[in-house]
Design a protein around this motif. Structure first.
Motif, PDB file in Angstrom:
ATOM      1  N   UNK A   1      -0.164   6.879   8.457  1.00 31.13           N
ATOM      2  CA  UNK A   1      -1.303   7.866   7.675  1.00 31.13           C
ATOM      3  C   UNK A   1      -1.974   7.100   6.960  1.00 31.13           C
ATOM      4  N   UNK A   2      -1.995   5.578   6.980  1.00 33.96           N
ATOM      5  CA  UNK A   2      -3.196   5.070   5.953  1.00 33.96           C
ATOM      6  C   UNK A   2      -4.247   4.804   6.971  1.00 33.96           C
ATOM      7  N   UNK A   3      -5.461   4.451   6.258  1.00 37.86           N
ATOM      8  CA  UNK A   3      -6.649   4.359   6.711  1.00 37.86           C
ATOM      9  C   UNK A   3      -7.356   2.966   6.724  1.00 37.86           C
ATOM     10  N   UNK A   4      -8.261   2.387   7.344  1.00 38.73           N
ATOM     11  CA  UNK A   4      -8.720   1.327   7.247  1.00 38.73           C
ATOM     12  C   UNK A   4     -10.183   1.638   7.202  1.00 38.73           C
ATOM     13  N   UNK A   5     -11.051   1.003   6.301  1.00 37.75           N
ATOM     14  CA  UNK A   5     -12.263   1.120   5.923  1.00 37.75           C
ATOM     15  C   UNK A   5     -13.291  -0.201   6.270  1.00 37.75           C
TER      16      UNK A   5
ATOM     17  N   UNK B   1       0.675  -1.144   0.184  1.00 40.17           N
ATOM     18  CA  UNK B   1      -0.049   0.254  -0.131  1.00 40.17           C
ATOM     19  C   UNK B   1       0.955   1.314   0.021  1.00 40.17           C
ATOM     20  N   UNK B   2       0.471   2.329  -0.803  1.00 39.61           N
ATOM     21  CA  UNK B   2       0.988   3.469  -0.875  1.00 39.61           C
ATOM     22  C   UNK B   2       0.945   4.409   0.593  1.00 39.61           C
ATOM     23  N   UNK B   3       1.886   5.205   1.047  1.00 34.72           N
ATOM     24  CA  UNK B   3       1.680   5.992   2.124  1.00 34.72           C
ATOM     25  C   UNK B   3       0.523   6.622   2.310  1.00 34.72           C
ATOM     26  N   UNK B   4      -0.109   6.562   3.359  1.00 33.93           N
ATOM     27  CA  UNK B   4      -1.640   7.221   3.606  1.00 33.93           C
ATOM     28  C   UNK B   4      -2.914   6.556   2.530  1.00 33.93           C
ATOM     29  N   UNK B   5      -2.388   5.343   2.180  1.00 35.18           N
ATOM     30  CA  UNK B   5      -3.675   4.468   1.269  1.00 35.18           C
ATOM     31  C   UNK B   5      -4.538   3.890   2.128  1.00 35.18           C
ATOM     32  N   UNK B   6      -5.556   3.431   1.463  1.00 38.89           N
ATOM     33  CA  UNK B   6      -6.666   3.078   2.291  1.00 38.89           C
ATOM     34  C   UNK B   6      -6.854   1.231   2.057  1.00 38.89           C
ATOM     35  N   UNK B   7      -7.011   0.689   3.235  1.00 35.89           N
ATOM     36  CA  UNK B   7      -7.382  -0.695   2.998  1.00 35.89           C
ATOM     37  C   UNK B   7      -8.713  -0.812   3.661  1.00 35.89           C
ATOM     38  N   UNK B   8      -9.550  -1.302   2.614  1.00 34.78           N
ATOM     39  CA  UNK B   8     -10.749  -1.759   2.904  1.00 34.78           C
ATOM     40  C   UNK B   8     -11.307  -3.168   3.081  1.00 34.78           C
ATOM     41  N   UNK B   9     -12.182  -3.471   4.096  1.00 38.09           N
ATOM     42  CA  UNK B   9     -12.511  -4.864   4.436  1.00 38.09           C
ATOM     43  C   UNK B   9     -14.312  -4.684   4.178  1.00 38.09           C
ATOM     44  N   UNK B  10     -14.779  -5.677   3.404  1.00 37.92           N
ATOM     45  CA  UNK B  10     -16.185  -6.140   3.324  1.00 37.92           C
ATOM     46  C   UNK B  10     -16.420  -7.214   4.344  1.00 37.92           C
TER      47      UNK B  10
ATOM     48  N   UNK C   1      -9.763   2.479  -3.339  1.00 34.64           N
ATOM     49  CA  UNK C   1      -8.969   1.968  -2.244  1.00 34.64           C
ATOM     50  C   UNK C   1      -7.666   1.289  -2.970  1.00 34.64           C
ATOM     51  N   UNK C   2      -6.730   1.002  -2.039  1.00 35.73           N
ATOM     52  CA  UNK C   2      -5.449   0.427  -2.460  1.00 35.73           C
ATOM     53  C   UNK C   2      -5.379  -1.271  -2.187  1.00 35.73           C
ATOM     54  N   UNK C   3      -6.255  -1.615  -1.154  1.00 36.44           N
ATOM     55  CA  UNK C   3      -6.080  -3.124  -0.758  1.00 36.44           C
ATOM     56  C   UNK C   3      -7.438  -3.136  -0.340  1.00 36.44           C
ATOM     57  N   UNK C   4      -8.140  -4.512  -0.781  1.00 34.89           N
ATOM     58  CA  UNK C   4      -9.576  -4.604  -0.174  1.00 34.89           C
ATOM     59  C   UNK C   4      -9.693  -6.040  -0.270  1.00 34.89           C
ATOM     60  N   UNK C   5     -10.414  -6.475   1.283  1.00 35.32           N
ATOM     61  CA  UNK C   5     -10.425  -7.626   1.558  1.00 35.32           C
ATOM     62  C   UNK C   5     -11.887  -7.827   1.722  1.00 35.32           C
TER      63      UNK C   5
ATOM     64  N   UNK D   1     -11.600  -4.344 -11.032  1.00 30.37           N
ATOM     65  CA  UNK D   1     -10.724  -3.823 -11.883  1.00 30.37           C
ATOM     66  C   UNK D   1     -10.223  -2.171 -11.541  1.00 30.37           C
ATOM     67  N   UNK D   2     -11.399  -1.505 -11.190  1.00 28.08           N
ATOM     68  CA  UNK D   2     -11.035  -0.137 -10.773  1.00 28.08           C
ATOM     69  C   UNK D   2     -10.512  -0.107  -9.119  1.00 28.08           C
ATOM     70  N   UNK D   3     -10.575  -1.241  -8.644  1.00 28.18           N
ATOM     71  CA  UNK D   3     -10.191  -0.758  -7.123  1.00 28.18           C
ATOM     72  C   UNK D   3     -11.119   0.037  -6.246  1.00 28.18           C
ATOM     73  N   UNK D   4     -12.419  -0.069  -6.533  1.00 28.70           N
ATOM     74  CA  UNK D   4     -13.410   0.726  -5.785  1.00 28.70           C
ATOM     75  C   UNK D   4     -14.297  -0.114  -4.947  1.00 28.70           C
ATOM     76  N   UNK D   5     -14.775   0.756  -4.064  1.00 31.00           N
ATOM     77  CA  UNK D   5     -15.936   0.082  -3.097  1.00 31.00           C
ATOM     78  C   UNK D   5     -16.962   1.106  -3.005  1.00 31.00           C
ATOM     79  N   UNK D   6     -18.093   0.767  -3.614  1.00 28.84           N
ATOM     80  CA  UNK D   6     -19.536   1.810  -3.493  1.00 28.84           C
ATOM     81  C   UNK D   6     -20.256   1.368  -2.658  1.00 28.84           C
ATOM     82  N   UNK D   7     -20.271   2.283  -1.558  1.00 29.71           N
ATOM     83  CA  UNK D   7     -21.181   2.165  -0.314  1.00 29.71           C
ATOM     84  C   UNK D   7     -22.532   2.785  -0.515  1.00 29.71           C
ATOM     85  N   UNK D   8     -23.683   2.336  -0.720  1.00 26.91           N
ATOM     86  CA  UNK D   8     -24.892   3.043  -1.025  1.00 26.91           C
ATOM     87  C   UNK D   8     -24.811   4.233  -1.894  1.00 26.91           C
ATOM     88  N   UNK D   9     -23.869   4.092  -2.988  1.00 31.37           N
ATOM     89  CA  UNK D   9     -23.886   5.147  -4.016  1.00 31.37           C
ATOM     90  C   UNK D   9     -22.454   5.894  -4.062  1.00 31.37           C
TER      91      UNK D   9
END
Length: 310
Positions: free
Chosen positions: A101-105, A63-72, A161-165, A148-156
């Motif tokens: 500085x990374x974030x976890x969603x 993950x890049x500096x300040x990137x976002x890790x998402x978990x569904x 994100x940079x990594x997604x579990x 493919x786009x490495x995106x998470x759509x939450x209710x629109x």
């Protein structure tokens, strides 16, 4: 089942008098919009250990500096109720040291989760500002991912994100379905001996079974296995079958030496394995208590692995 045989991949067959299945979990396709098993190398589930675990680790490390890790997170029921949130704690512990500085969603379809108060207290104490959880009140039950786009759509609302579990909804391992002993997503069993409600000569243990109040955990499976082994021995040899007793304890590590636990004892009823009593760590415990809880978990691990493997 009629012939009481197990067919092997090599073409042979093994006969049985009693068959014990403990196949673990499989995933329900389509349970997370935009994700299926073909997506698992881009957005790993890492809920079956091995290459998926290594892949998720590599993605987090990259993950890049300040990137976002998402978990569904998955809906109930699923393997190891506190597991996703233990994983969040582990990831946060790593990022705090390597990428602060990374974030976890966390995108969560559930209103509440196992040990929630303990985890949220721990996250505030150790990883303040790093972790955000979006529950169903804010769209956590309406999520679409795009590997493919490495995106998470939450209710629109779309987040890059940079990594997604992605941990999908779960069901009994496929062999249980093949055997025709599932009802819905799981294999219902009789509490007294873990025998299938569809076939008294088949027993189902662990994550795959629907048995009542016990969580889907390794401790639960070990406890169920002992009850099952006692019942099978009695059925085959006419020896004494002792009354079934079940127990479970689950430890979670929030940060170094910050361990918490939950557990219960259970009894067999005509309807299910029913909870008798339980316990859980308290919020606000001292660091000494939490460190002792962690050491207790290490002792349990040593004991249960010795119990299983010698």
């Amino acid at each position: 089942r009629d012939a009481k045989t197990v067919a092997l991949a090599g073409g042979g067959a093994v006969p049985y008098d009693r068959l014990i299945l403990s196949p673990g979990i499989d995933f329900i396709e389509g349970s997370v919009a935009g994700w299926d098993l073909s997506s698992q190398n881009a957005m790993p589930h890492a809920y079956k250990a091995g290459s998926q675990t290594e892949l998720l680790k590599a993605q987090i490390m990259a993950m890049p500096e300040g990137g976002t890790f998402a978990m569904v997170a998955p809906p109930n029921p699923y393997r190891c109720p506190p597991g996703p949130y233990e994983r969040v704690s582990m990831v946060a512990h790593l990022l705090k040291n390597t990428n602060p500085t990374a974030k976890i969603l966390i995108v969560d379809p559930k209103e509440k989760f196992s040990k929630q108060g303990l985890f949220e207290e721990g996250w505030a104490n150790h990883y303040d500002g790093m972790i955000e959880r979006v529950g169903p009140d804010f769209g956590g039950d309406n999520v679409t991912v795009d590997h493919n786009a490495m995106t998470v759509d939450i209710d629109g609302e779309v987040t890059k994100v940079d990594a997604c579990n992605v941990i999908p909804a779960m069901k009994a391992g496929h062999i249980a379905e093949m055997a025709g002993i599932t009802e819905g997503n799981w294999a219902p069993v009789n509490a007294a001996d873990m025998s299938s409600k569809m076939d008294e000569n088949i027993h189902v243990l662990g994550d795959a079974c629907a048995q009542g109040d016990m969580p889907k955990s390794g401790f639960s499976a070990n406890s169920q296995a002992k009850v099952c082994a006692n019942a099978v021995r009695g059925a085959l040899t006419g020896s004494t079958v002792f009354p079934p007793r079940f127990a479970n304890t689950c430890w979670s590590l929030i940060d170094t030496d910050d361990g918490v636990k939950v557990g219960a004892t259970y009894e067999a009823t005509d309807e299910k394995i029913a909870k008798v009593d339980g316990f859980i760590s308290a919020t606000g415990e001292t660091s000494e208590v939490r460190a002792a809880t962690y050491r207790e978990s290490v002792g349990w691990y040593d004991g249960i692995t010795s119990d299983m493997f010698g």
